[in-house]
Scaffold this active site. Sequence first.
Site, short mmCIF file in Angstrom:
data_model
loop_
_atom_site.label_atom_id
_atom_site.label_comp_id
_atom_site.label_asym_id
_atom_site.label_seq_id
_atom_site.Cartn_x
_atom_site.Cartn_y
_atom_site.Cartn_z
N GLY A 1 0.84 -1.19 0.00
CA GLY A 1 0.00 0.00 0.00
C GLY A 1 0.87 1.24 0.00
O GLY A 1 2.03 1.19 0.45
N GLU B 1 -3.25 2.70 5.48
CA GLU B 1 -3.16 3.79 4.50
C GLU B 1 -4.08 4.97 4.88
O GLU B 1 -3.70 6.13 4.73
CB GLU B 1 -3.47 3.29 3.09
CG GLU B 1 -2.54 2.19 2.58
CD GLU B 1 -1.05 2.48 2.76
OE1 GLU B 1 -0.64 3.64 2.67
OE2 GLU B 1 -0.30 1.53 3.01
N GLN C 1 2.62 9.93 1.32
CA GLN C 1 3.94 9.29 1.34
C GLN C 1 4.76 9.65 0.11
O GLN C 1 5.95 9.34 0.05
CB GLN C 1 3.79 7.77 1.42
CG GLN C 1 3.32 7.28 2.78
CD GLN C 1 3.27 5.78 2.79
OE1 GLN C 1 2.27 5.17 2.38
NE2 GLN C 1 4.34 5.15 3.23
N LEU D 1 6.67 1.97 4.22
CA LEU D 1 7.67 2.36 3.24
C LEU D 1 8.35 3.68 3.60
O LEU D 1 9.45 3.96 3.13
CB LEU D 1 7.04 2.45 1.85
CG LEU D 1 6.46 1.13 1.31
CD1 LEU D 1 5.82 1.35 -0.06
CD2 LEU D 1 7.53 0.05 1.23
#
Length: 194
Positions: free
Chosen positions: A45, A135, A50, A93
Site C-alpha cells: 500500500g 493507509e 507518502q 515504506l
Amino acid sequence: MSLEIIYYPHPTLRYVSKPIKRVDAELRKIADEMLELMYQAKGVGLAANQVDLPLRMFVANPSGEKGSGEEFVILNPEVSRPKGNEVGEEGCLSLPGLTGDVVRPKSIRISAFDIKGNQIETTLEGFLARIFLHEIDHLDGTLFFDRMSDHATQELEAGIDELETDFRSKQATGSVPSDQELIARLAEWTQKYC
C-alpha cells in the site's frame, strides 16, 4: 513530475490530507506512478502523502506484486462499523526497516470512490482491512507506531531517531527544504484537486 517516497519525519507524513473534488488525467497518472513505486519498494500500500501529496488517495495490492492480486486506487475513504480486534505486524515504506505489532479491527466497512469516480461500499476483513486502515491512517497524519504500546514503540526508538537525524542533517545542508517550505508547497495541490 516524478514521484518519490518520502521518509519520516518529513512533515507531509503528519499532514491531514484533503478530500479530492476532481479527477483528471494527471491524477490518474499519479495513481499509476504510485502503484509502480509501491511495487518497486516491495510494499502492499502507498498513501498520497507518502509521495508528498496532500490528497486523500492511496493505492494498494495485497499481493505486493504487479500483475497478480487486485489493484486498488482509493479516493476519499471513510471507515465505519469496525468489528473485532487482531494484532498484526506492520511496517511502512516511509519508515524502512522498522516493524511492530499493531492492533486493528478484524473487519471494517469502507465508503470511498475509485479513480473512475465509481462509489465503493464494501466490507473488508483481515489483511486487506489492515492495509486499508494503515493507509487511511497515513491520510490522517497517523503513523503505525502511533498505534503501538509505549513499550513496543521504545524498541523502535533507535531506528526512528536515525531517520530523524538523517532527515534533519539533510535540511541543515540544504539538500531538503525546511519544514515550513515543504508544507507551503502542498497548497498548490490542494487548490488544484480539493
